[in-house]
Design a protein around this motif. Sequence first.
Motif, PDB file in Angstrom:
ATOM      1  N   UNK A 350       0.672  -1.615   0.495  1.00  9.99           N
ATOM      2  CA  UNK A 350       0.264  -0.032   0.172  1.00  9.99           C
ATOM      3  C   UNK A 350       1.089   1.305   0.017  1.00  9.99           C
ATOM      4  N   UNK A 351       2.451   0.449   0.063  1.00  6.95           N
ATOM      5  CA  UNK A 351       2.943   1.975   0.507  1.00  6.95           C
ATOM      6  C   UNK A 351       4.480   1.651  -0.061  1.00  6.95           C
ATOM      7  N   UNK A 352       5.164   2.531  -1.027  1.00  5.84           N
ATOM      8  CA  UNK A 352       6.102   2.530  -1.075  1.00  5.84           C
ATOM      9  C   UNK A 352       7.167   3.061  -0.821  1.00  5.84           C
ATOM     10  N   UNK A 353       7.879   2.763   0.107  1.00 11.05           N
ATOM     11  CA  UNK A 353       8.588   4.208   1.077  1.00 11.05           C
ATOM     12  C   UNK A 353      10.834   3.420   0.890  1.00 11.05           C
ATOM     13  N   UNK A 354      10.937   4.310   0.272  1.00  8.46           N
ATOM     14  CA  UNK A 354      12.255   4.725  -0.172  1.00  8.46           C
ATOM     15  C   UNK A 354      12.804   5.273   1.169  1.00  8.46           C
ATOM     16  N   UNK A 355      14.272   5.291   1.138  1.00 11.99           N
ATOM     17  CA  UNK A 355      15.260   6.146   1.564  1.00 11.99           C
ATOM     18  C   UNK A 355      16.275   7.104   0.564  1.00 11.99           C
ATOM     19  N   UNK A 356      16.630   7.696   0.997  1.00 12.91           N
ATOM     20  CA  UNK A 356      17.349   8.713  -0.883  1.00 12.91           C
ATOM     21  C   UNK A 356      19.130   8.163   0.049  1.00 12.91           C
ATOM     22  N   UNK A 357      19.475   7.569  -0.685  1.00 12.87           N
ATOM     23  CA  UNK A 357      21.006   7.729  -0.972  1.00 12.87           C
ATOM     24  C   UNK A 357      22.040   8.348  -0.862  1.00 12.87           C
ATOM     25  N   UNK A 358      21.817   9.379  -1.993  1.00 15.95           N
ATOM     26  CA  UNK A 358      22.780  10.397  -1.815  1.00 15.95           C
ATOM     27  C   UNK A 358      22.085  11.550  -2.409  1.00 15.95           C
ATOM     28  N   UNK A 359      21.793  12.941  -2.269  1.00 16.15           N
ATOM     29  CA  UNK A 359      20.940  14.031  -2.552  1.00 16.15           C
ATOM     30  C   UNK A 359      20.988  14.283  -4.224  1.00 16.15           C
ATOM     31  N   UNK A 360      19.802  13.884  -3.880  1.00 15.65           N
ATOM     32  CA  UNK A 360      18.805  13.947  -5.436  1.00 15.65           C
ATOM     33  C   UNK A 360      17.956  15.037  -5.669  1.00 15.65           C
ATOM     34  N   UNK A 361      18.387  15.741  -7.110  1.00 13.14           N
ATOM     35  CA  UNK A 361      17.212  16.515  -7.506  1.00 13.14           C
ATOM     36  C   UNK A 361      16.058  16.286  -7.952  1.00 13.14           C
ATOM     37  N   UNK A 362      15.313  16.555  -7.575  1.00 15.98           N
ATOM     38  CA  UNK A 362      13.454  16.048  -8.077  1.00 15.98           C
ATOM     39  C   UNK A 362      13.377  16.574  -9.612  1.00 15.98           C
ATOM     40  N   UNK A 363      13.065  15.210 -10.606  1.00 16.80           N
ATOM     41  CA  UNK A 363      12.594  16.272 -11.802  1.00 16.80           C
ATOM     42  C   UNK A 363      11.444  16.406 -11.976  1.00 16.80           C
ATOM     43  N   UNK A 364      11.517  17.802 -12.920  1.00 16.75           N
ATOM     44  CA  UNK A 364      10.682  18.963 -13.371  1.00 16.75           C
ATOM     45  C   UNK A 364      10.029  19.768 -12.125  1.00 16.75           C
ATOM     46  N   UNK A 365      11.386  19.543 -11.181  1.00 14.95           N
ATOM     47  CA  UNK A 365      10.728  20.279  -9.928  1.00 14.95           C
ATOM     48  C   UNK A 365      12.363  21.166  -8.883  1.00 14.95           C
ATOM     49  N   UNK A 366      11.651  22.326  -9.065  1.00 14.24           N
ATOM     50  CA  UNK A 366      12.715  22.802  -7.760  1.00 14.24           C
ATOM     51  C   UNK A 366      13.773  22.664  -6.709  1.00 14.24           C
ATOM     52  N   UNK A 367      12.558  21.278  -6.299  1.00 18.87           N
ATOM     53  CA  UNK A 367      13.778  20.834  -4.822  1.00 18.87           C
ATOM     54  C   UNK A 367      14.692  19.638  -5.073  1.00 18.87           C
ATOM     55  N   UNK A 377       5.563   6.364  -1.445  1.00 17.80           N
ATOM     56  CA  UNK A 377       4.832   6.882  -2.583  1.00 17.80           C
ATOM     57  C   UNK A 377       3.059   6.041  -2.288  1.00 17.80           C
ATOM     58  N   UNK A 378       1.825   7.177  -1.226  1.00 11.62           N
ATOM     59  CA  UNK A 378       1.057   6.453  -1.055  1.00 11.62           C
ATOM     60  C   UNK A 378      -0.004   5.426  -2.062  1.00 11.62           C
ATOM     61  N   UNK A 379       0.110   4.646  -2.622  1.00 12.12           N
ATOM     62  CA  UNK A 379      -0.265   3.897  -3.555  1.00 12.12           C
ATOM     63  C   UNK A 379      -1.935   3.645  -3.733  1.00 12.12           C
ATOM     64  N   UNK A 380      -1.971   3.473  -1.925  1.00  7.21           N
ATOM     65  CA  UNK A 380      -3.451   3.085  -1.640  1.00  7.21           C
ATOM     66  C   UNK A 380      -4.158   3.751  -1.792  1.00  7.21           C
ATOM     67  N   UNK A 381      -3.718   5.107  -1.140  1.00  2.57           N
ATOM     68  CA  UNK A 381      -4.408   6.810  -1.295  1.00  2.57           C
ATOM     69  C   UNK A 381      -5.195   6.792  -2.587  1.00  2.57           C
ATOM     70  N   UNK A 382      -3.814   6.653  -3.672  1.00  2.44           N
ATOM     71  CA  UNK A 382      -3.740   7.074  -4.969  1.00  2.44           C
ATOM     72  C   UNK A 382      -4.541   6.147  -5.254  1.00  2.44           C
ATOM     73  N   UNK A 383      -4.938   5.221  -5.683  1.00  4.59           N
ATOM     74  CA  UNK A 383      -5.656   4.240  -6.318  1.00  4.59           C
ATOM     75  C   UNK A 383      -7.056   4.163  -6.017  1.00  4.59           C
ATOM     76  N   UNK A 384      -7.265   5.023  -4.482  1.00  2.10           N
ATOM     77  CA  UNK A 384      -8.823   4.925  -4.622  1.00  2.10           C
ATOM     78  C   UNK A 384      -9.202   6.789  -4.610  1.00  2.10           C
ATOM     79  N   UNK A 385      -8.323   7.535  -5.128  1.00  2.00           N
ATOM     80  CA  UNK A 385      -8.309   8.643  -5.522  1.00  2.00           C
ATOM     81  C   UNK A 385      -9.621   8.703  -6.780  1.00  2.00           C
ATOM     82  N   UNK A 386     -10.579   9.181  -6.538  1.00  2.00           N
ATOM     83  CA  UNK A 386     -11.683   9.495  -6.872  1.00  2.00           C
ATOM     84  C   UNK A 386     -11.293  10.061  -9.140  1.00  2.00           C
TER      85      UNK A 386
END
Length: 493
Positions: A350-367, A377-386
Amino acid sequence: MWLLLPILAYTVIFVFVRHIYSYWRRKGFPSESPSLSLHFLAQVYRREFRHVDAISDAYQMGRDRLFGIYCFFRPVLLVRNLELARSILEQSYGHFSECKWDYVKGYRRINLLERLTPIFNSSRLSAMFNNAQHVANHMMQHLLDKAEQGQVQLDMQQLLRVFAVNIIGNLIYGLDVNNFEQSDHILNNFVKRPVQCCGLQSFTLRNVPQKSSLAYRLLDIIKRNVALREMGGIIRKDILQLLVLFRNGNDLSGDKWSAENAYEDDKLLSIQRLAKVAEDLLHSALDSIASTLTLTLYEIVQQPLIVEKLQVEIKELDLVHGQLQFEQLEELRYMDMCLRETLRKYPPLPIIERICRKTFKLPNTKFSIEEGKTLMVPLLAIQRDEKYFGEPLKYKPLRFLHDKSEKTSEQRRTALVGFGLGSAQCVAQNFAKMVIKLALVKLLHNYHLELDADSNVEVSHLPAPFITSKDGLKMQLKAREIVTQSNYRKNSF
């Protein structure tokens, strides 16, 4: 003087906690306002806190693609947009991969997840199918023995966990085991209900490695069976045989099953490492197979029309003596839609959980996300989103048949994850689907299933979905009169 010491201690603790709970605000991320309510503390104390439900609530709180939350003293970045999550996990070049699948042998660094993928291709699964069907026949014989009076009532969740354990014992550990009869077998320890982590452990200790109490006994099984295959020349078409091939440096992508043994120093995997891979497969496959099977049955028996369509589809296969062929699995189109709907409503992870192993620039964002910080990544919540699926709490397999608009179809295709995505995708998902379809065909072909009228079923995530009711999934099974002819047209869903 003595009064100043506790004041100083409380001040240090206050500053430390405030510093942690301002992390996302200091980094410029949209985030929740941290709070600590008595109701929350009471839930944790009574062990009623649900980690998965809390993450789903956090998903509903935010409106941005990225949302910073806090799991006790752990800052966690929640990715609310599935396309962004795919980009991160597919294009992160190992920044978020699980360390347990990295293996160093001499000067070589091996990613086991990638190297073991050919084990689960169609040609390999086709060769294993007879062994899987042999295990399914054990389950049917067990039901036949219990149904001598013409009808049987039992906990289907328990039955299907035994079936899943038998599959794993036969195909991963190379044991000709039947836990419907061998109640004292070591693998029966995994049949019991999963232990739920308390709220504190779920939020703080999820990444602390825990040594299984059965690990050494499982290691002995692996040692014995690997030795038989390497020294005695025994060949058995199962996953363990392919792990032995890989251990000895053989190519897994071909059709060869016999291993060319290498010298001990040249072997890619030690016995201990191979046993750890087998144990990881056991834990992940058991929950995925058992929960998906159980919850598919739970949903379809509440809608007799779905059961009827599935039974007619199975009749169209024209099974010979009730035995299924591997190629016939592809013809089960309606069953495939039912499995997709089960995986949507009850994802095994229901949840994908990962720890960042090295500082990473998130694609298509400023963060950027820093080393050591957790991404979810909350898969359960996304797949139950209207937004993606209308009436998300209803079980509607036909939602995957066709869509009126191309945009809606693309949204659903993107939003349905099932067995994970990117570097967090389950490499054994085709194996799991094969086993699940096989069990459903056997049960629906031979029995009418009916949910016990007095059952009060409650599904919780531990973290995999599990029926927590006192009697599990209580059902009545009644032997069917098999009809060999049908005027039902395959495409009339």
